[in-house]
Design an enzyme around this catalytic site. Structure first.
Site, PDB file in Angstrom:
ATOM      1  N   CYS A  68      12.320  -4.657  16.251  1.00 53.94           N
ATOM      2  CA  CYS A  68      13.092  -3.673  15.526  1.00 53.94           C
ATOM      3  C   CYS A  68      14.172  -3.176  15.898  1.00 53.94           C
ATOM      4  CB  CYS A  68      12.165  -2.706  14.853  1.00 53.94           C
ATOM      5  SG  CYS A  68      10.708  -3.322  14.015  1.00 53.94           S
TER       6      CYS A  68
ATOM      7  N   HIS B 251      16.179   3.439  12.505  1.00 50.77           N
ATOM      8  CA  HIS B 251      15.312   2.232  12.141  1.00 50.77           C
ATOM      9  C   HIS B 251      14.455   3.165  11.018  1.00 50.77           C
ATOM     10  CE1 HIS B 251      12.567  -0.853  12.118  1.00 50.77           C
ATOM     11  NE2 HIS B 251      11.647  -0.250  12.494  1.00 50.77           N
TER      12      HIS B 251
ATOM     13  N   ASN C 189       9.638  -1.382   6.155  1.00 55.36           N
ATOM     14  CA  ASN C 189      10.048  -1.480   7.408  1.00 55.36           C
ATOM     15  C   ASN C 189      10.563  -3.158   7.452  1.00 55.36           C
ATOM     16  OD1 ASN C 189      10.720  -2.448  10.238  1.00 55.36           O
ATOM     17  ND2 ASN C 189       8.713  -1.272  10.822  1.00 55.36           N
TER      18      ASN C 189
HETATM   19  O1  UT7 Z   1       9.223  -0.809  13.413  1.00 55.61           O
HETATM   20  C1  UT7 Z   1       8.076  -0.817  14.347  1.00 55.61           C
HETATM   21  C2  UT7 Z   1       7.990   0.543  14.289  1.00 55.61           C
HETATM   22  N1  UT7 Z   1       6.639   0.894  13.781  1.00 55.61           N
HETATM   23  C3  UT7 Z   1       6.327   1.921  13.582  1.00 55.61           C
HETATM   24  O2  UT7 Z   1       7.307   3.159  13.560  1.00 55.61           O
HETATM   25  C4  UT7 Z   1       4.847   2.554  13.075  1.00 55.61           C
HETATM   26  C5  UT7 Z   1       4.646   3.836  13.631  1.00 55.61           C
HETATM   27  N2  UT7 Z   1       3.310   4.409  13.367  1.00 55.61           N
HETATM   28  C6  UT7 Z   1       2.857   4.687  12.091  1.00 55.61           C
HETATM   29  O3  UT7 Z   1       3.808   4.758  11.257  1.00 55.61           O
HETATM   30  C7  UT7 Z   1       1.700   5.264  11.692  1.00 55.61           C
HETATM   31  O4  UT7 Z   1       0.842   5.340  12.876  1.00 55.61           O
HETATM   32  C8  UT7 Z   1       0.944   4.361  10.661  1.00 55.61           C
HETATM   33  C9  UT7 Z   1       1.396   4.783   9.587  1.00 55.61           C
HETATM   34  C10 UT7 Z   1       0.889   2.841  11.305  1.00 55.61           C
HETATM   35  C11 UT7 Z   1      -0.561   5.032  10.705  1.00 55.61           C
HETATM   36  O5  UT7 Z   1      -0.582   6.233  10.238  1.00 55.61           O
HETATM   37  P1  UT7 Z   1      -1.560   7.286  11.244  1.00 55.61           P
HETATM   38  O6  UT7 Z   1      -1.280   8.570  10.678  1.00 55.61           O
HETATM   39  O7  UT7 Z   1      -1.167   7.110  12.669  1.00 55.61           O
HETATM   40  O8  UT7 Z   1      -2.968   6.682  10.588  1.00 55.61           O
HETATM   41  P2  UT7 Z   1      -3.995   6.061  11.856  1.00 55.61           P
HETATM   42  O9  UT7 Z   1      -3.853   4.811  12.263  1.00 55.61           O
HETATM   43  O10 UT7 Z   1      -4.702   7.168  12.528  1.00 55.61           O
HETATM   44  O11 UT7 Z   1      -5.251   5.845  10.532  1.00 55.61           O
HETATM   45  C12 UT7 Z   1      -5.908   7.130   9.731  1.00 55.61           C
HETATM   46  C13 UT7 Z   1      -7.220   6.613   8.901  1.00 55.61           C
HETATM   47  C14 UT7 Z   1      -7.956   5.596   9.695  1.00 55.61           C
HETATM   48  O12 UT7 Z   1      -9.199   5.751   9.065  1.00 55.61           O
HETATM   49  P3  UT7 Z   1     -10.265   6.620   9.740  1.00 55.61           P
HETATM   50  O13 UT7 Z   1     -10.531   5.943  11.155  1.00 55.61           O
HETATM   51  O14 UT7 Z   1      -9.824   7.967   9.878  1.00 55.61           O
HETATM   52  O15 UT7 Z   1     -11.327   6.771   8.773  1.00 55.61           O
HETATM   53  C15 UT7 Z   1      -7.499   4.102   9.339  1.00 55.61           C
HETATM   54  O16 UT7 Z   1      -8.509   3.308   9.148  1.00 55.61           O
HETATM   55  O17 UT7 Z   1      -6.342   5.628   7.979  1.00 55.61           O
HETATM   56  C16 UT7 Z   1      -7.025   4.635   7.749  1.00 55.61           C
HETATM   57  N3  UT7 Z   1      -5.955   3.376   7.322  1.00 55.61           N
HETATM   58  C17 UT7 Z   1      -5.766   3.234   5.989  1.00 55.61           C
HETATM   59  N4  UT7 Z   1      -6.295   3.694   4.936  1.00 55.61           N
HETATM   60  C18 UT7 Z   1      -5.858   3.215   3.735  1.00 55.61           C
HETATM   61  C19 UT7 Z   1      -5.081   2.901   7.901  1.00 55.61           C
HETATM   62  N5  UT7 Z   1      -4.369   1.968   7.228  1.00 55.61           N
HETATM   63  C20 UT7 Z   1      -4.617   2.255   6.140  1.00 55.61           C
HETATM   64  C21 UT7 Z   1      -4.212   1.975   4.974  1.00 55.61           C
HETATM   65  N6  UT7 Z   1      -4.926   2.529   3.525  1.00 55.61           N
HETATM   66  N7  UT7 Z   1      -3.178   0.685   4.569  1.00 55.61           N
END
Ligand code: UT7
Length: 324
Positions: free
Chosen positions: A118, A251, A281
């Site tokens: 990215c 980005h 993204n």
């Molecule tokens: O270009 C490359 C750069 N990439 C980035 O900058 C991405 C950076 N990271 C992020 O943007 C965030 O970390 C994410 C958007 C990927 C995830 O957000 P988060 O607040 O860190 O969520 P998490 O991974 O801690 O997940 C929270 C919950 C989990 O469930 P439990 O374990 O709390 O029950 C996940 O299983 O959300 C769940 N989850 C979803 N739920 C509904 C993960 N993906 C989804 C989804 N829909 N698509």
């Protein structure tokens, strides 16, 4: 003193727009649960553009390049160098840049691909700046083009809702007045496992995992940290106060990253260019796509000071401070 000036920009988005609700319904058929609410709250993404099967990375690159060349008034035959930043090249080789060079009939241009995930577009901008400032090239076309939908695991809801396809391009030229004031690019390969597509070909087979794998929280934390450090570094190098920057184009991965970065830098929200809601993204294409939106809607004007910032797999990151 030679500066690198952005004299043209262009972009391309596929026709197919997929809203969060459309995507959530499609994923439900696979038994994968997600929702518009979750995606909007955690990322700010409302929709993404996905390329049809007959549209590849080089096609999108060429379309965005044609627009940038028209905008610049520079003919393809006067381009000395083409750099395509992509992690989703049409094939292993020839490079996507060579395919673009042929399709544009840019007969005097050297061409190569650059892979920095990215951060690819800021790496390309910084590389092009070095070619121009050293006198090795006068006119350079840089493109970020990605068909990321090809490398998404549609059974992994934590990644497949985040990305989209598209392309954006800049035409850069040598100028004695102003342009890129400072640039920096960095990497830390010890964090390679937090964001990767580890699969590769071996003897006709794919070895490893051929889709995106991400530790979202590590990427989030490190992205905010390095973007802040890198913004301060390019400003120090150019002796520019952050308050004097007109537009911030980081980005476009997550609105929470962009806003947290803005807060840490003390930047008002209305100086942040945000397109992640519409484009999702698009990896190396996200910056030129966002730049072109803000230029076409009249926000970015001649004389403005713009901070362009990328971050992504590798781990890689970088920034350029540009007088438009
Ligand atoms: O270009 C490359 C750069 N990439 C980035 O900058 C991405 C950076 N990271 C992020 O943007 C965030 O970390 C994410 C958007 C990927 C995830 O957000 P988060 O607040 O860190 O969520 P998490 O991974 O801690 O997940 C929270 C919950 C989990 O469930 P439990 O374990 O709390 O029950 C996940 O299983 O959300 C769940 N989850 C979803 N739920 C509904 C993960 N993906 C989804 C989804 N829909 N698509």
């Amino acid at each position: 003193m030679i500066y690198t000036r952005i004299v043209g920009s262009g972009s391309f988005l596929p026709r197919t727009v997929v809203s969060n609700n459309d995507l959530a319904n499609d994923l439900l058929y696979r038994g994968i649960h997600t929702s518009d609410d979750w995606i909007v709250q955690r990322t700010g993404i409302k929709q993404r553009y996905l390329a049809e099967s007959d549209i590849d990375t080089s096609y999108m690159a060429v379309e965005s390049a044609k627009m940038a060349l028209i905008d610049s008034g520079i003919d393809a035959s006067d381009i000395d160098l083409i750099i395509v930043a992509t992690s989703t090249p049409d094939c292993i080789f020839p490079s996507t840049a060579c395919i673009v060079q042929s399709k544009l009939n840019a007969k005097h241009a050297a061409a190569f691909d650059l892979q920095a995930a990215c951060s690819g577009f800021v790496y390309a901008l910084s590389t092009a700046d070095s070619f121009i400032c050293s006198g090795k090239a006068k006119n350079v076309l840089i493109i970020g083009s990605e068909k990321f939908s090809r490398i998404l695991d549609w059974n992994d809801r934590s990644t497949c809702v985040l990305f989209g396809d598209g392309a954006g391009a800049f035409v850069l030229t040598a100028s004695s007045d102003y342009g890129i004031l400072s640039s920096c690019i960095s990497s830390d390969g010890s964090m390679s496992d937090i964001l990767s597509v580890s699969g590769h070909f071996e003897n006709g087979n794919i070895n490893g995992y051929p889709f995106i794998k991400m530790d979202g929280q590590s990427v989030f934390k490190n992205a905010v940290r390095v973007l802040e450090e890198s913004a301060r570094e390019v400003c120090d190098k150019a002796c520019v106060d952050i308050k004097d920057i007109n537009w911030f184009i980081p980005h476009q991965a997550n609105i929470r990253i962009i806003k947290m970065l803005g807060r840490r830098l003390g930047v008002e929200d209305d100086k942040l260019v945000i397109t992640v809601d519409k484009h999702a993204n698009t990896s190396s294409a996200s910056i030129p796509l966002a730049f072109n939106v803000a230029k076409l809607d009249g926000r970015i004007k001649n004389g403005d000071l713009v901070l362009i910032q990328g971050v992504g797999g590798g781990f890689t990151w970088g920034s350029s401070l540009v007088r438009i």
